[in-house]
Design an enzyme around this catalytic site. Structure first.
Site, short mmCIF file in Angstrom:
data_model
loop_
_atom_site.label_atom_id
_atom_site.label_comp_id
_atom_site.label_asym_id
_atom_site.label_seq_id
_atom_site.Cartn_x
_atom_site.Cartn_y
_atom_site.Cartn_z
N PRO A 75 -10.86 37.28 67.06
CA PRO A 75 -11.63 37.68 68.24
C PRO A 75 -12.36 36.47 68.82
O PRO A 75 -12.78 35.58 68.09
CB PRO A 75 -12.65 38.68 67.70
CG PRO A 75 -12.18 39.09 66.37
CD PRO A 75 -11.34 37.96 65.86
N GLU A 76 -12.50 36.48 70.13
CA GLU A 76 -13.27 35.43 70.79
C GLU A 76 -14.74 35.81 70.75
O GLU A 76 -15.08 36.97 70.56
CB GLU A 76 -12.83 35.31 72.24
CG GLU A 76 -11.33 35.21 72.45
CD GLU A 76 -10.83 33.78 72.43
OE1 GLU A 76 -11.63 32.86 72.68
OE2 GLU A 76 -9.63 33.58 72.18
N LYS B 76 -19.54 33.86 66.45
CA LYS B 76 -18.71 35.03 66.17
C LYS B 76 -19.27 35.90 65.06
O LYS B 76 -18.58 36.77 64.54
CB LYS B 76 -17.29 34.58 65.84
CG LYS B 76 -16.63 33.89 67.01
CD LYS B 76 -15.23 33.57 66.66
CE LYS B 76 -14.64 32.65 67.71
NZ LYS B 76 -13.29 32.24 67.30
N CYS C 173 4.31 28.02 85.36
CA CYS C 173 2.89 27.76 85.56
C CYS C 173 2.45 28.40 86.87
O CYS C 173 3.14 28.29 87.88
CB CYS C 173 2.65 26.25 85.61
SG CYS C 173 0.97 25.79 86.08
N CYS D 95 0.41 23.55 80.29
CA CYS D 95 1.37 23.10 81.29
C CYS D 95 1.42 21.57 81.23
O CYS D 95 0.39 20.91 81.46
CB CYS D 95 0.95 23.54 82.69
SG CYS D 95 1.99 22.79 83.98
N CYS E 159 0.32 20.01 84.68
CA CYS E 159 -1.08 20.15 85.14
C CYS E 159 -2.09 19.56 84.16
O CYS E 159 -3.24 19.33 84.54
CB CYS E 159 -1.44 21.62 85.36
SG CYS E 159 -0.55 22.39 86.72
ZN LIG Z 1 1.26 23.48 86.00
#
Ligand SMILES: [Zn+2]
Length: 275
Positions: A2-3, A55, A248, A270, A273
């Protein structure tokens, strides 16, 4: 895993339901907790508050008693009305708190301990945490300092280290690095000041957006494809996480993925990017 935002929302829900109520019953499958309950009963205490720290989820009882739980990969807290049927089998119950209006049940939590409130600052699990991204008094300068000191580990690994900043899990790790244009394999030590600032500020922004009043569904960092009449699937609400091989959303390059590190958690990015 979990975040932090998931734990934050769980703590807020528990707090709304339980704060101010008296514990009318307590049960646990964990022997160390049962021993504390035998010596200093939980029943009869008032639940003062529930909060998240990184957390970790803390439930404060009157009389300086705190229950600390950590979900790791498998654990969860549920809230039920007293006669309501549980969504998990009783054998998965680890901790159960009864009040007049609600029953809170922790299922499969791998970490649970009672502490005295006054010992909390010295608790090893909490003392080693970096600044908490979801705390209203997040120490940004300290977060930046710890990130700058994260060494030659990859930035992806450093972001999961709760001793750098607390709260980021595997999904936000990939999402934050995409939004900050930083390649996950970069050694943390290679980042410039502006890149560290971008990572911390992006993390703050997306984590807080996911704990706001309207949060509650899957993690959301991307809103481009949302249609009002359609329920968003988790895949539609993120930039890169879980989207390996798909184009992307910014440049069309297929999203790369790899499993790295000791527990082989997936990273998505990506290559066009992120640098
Ligand atoms: Zn990209």
């Amino acid at each position: 895993m979990p975040e932090g935002d998931t734990i934050f929302r769980a703590a807020a829900a528990l707090h709304r339901a339980l704060a101010g109520r008296t514990v009318t019953g307590f049960d646990t499958a964990l022997a160390p907790l049962a021993r504390v309950h035998d010596d200093t009963p939980v029943t009869g205490r008032t639940i003062e508050r529930c909060e998240s720290v990184g957390k970790h989820l803390l439930i404060w009882f009157s009389g300086d008693l705190v229950l600390r739980t950590h979900m790791r990969m498998s654990g969860s807290w549920h809230l039920y009305r007293p006669a309501e049927r549980w969504q998990r089998p009783a054998r998965a119950m680890r901790v159960r708190l009864d009040t007049d209006a609600w029953v809170a049940v922790a299922f499969d939590v791998p970490v649970a301990e009672f502490l005295r409130g006054r010992d909390l600052p010295r608790s090893r699990a909490l003392a080693s945490l970096g600044p908490d991204l979801l705390s209203p008094d997040f120490d940004r300068a300290e977060g930046l300092r710890r990130l700058a000191a994260a060494g030659d580990r990859s930035i992806a690994e450093a972001l999961l280290d709760q001793g750098v900043v607390a709260g980021i899990g595997n999904i936000f790790k990939s999402e934050v690095l995409f939004l900050a244009h930083v390649h996950p394999d970069r050694p943390a030590s290679s980042l410039g000041d502006d890149e560290r600032v971008s990572i911390i500020d992006t993390a703050l922004k997306v984590m807080r957006a996911n704990t706001g009043a309207r949060a509650g569904g899957p993690i959301v960092t991307y809103r481009g494809l949302r249609h009002a009449m359609r329920r968003a699937s988790p895949e539609e609400s993120v930039w890169v996480y879980g989207r390996g091989g798909k184009p992307c959303r910014k440049c069309g390059t297929p999203i790369a993925s790899a499993k790295r590190g000791l527990d082989a958690r997936a990273t998505f990015w990506c290559a066009h990017c992120q640098h």
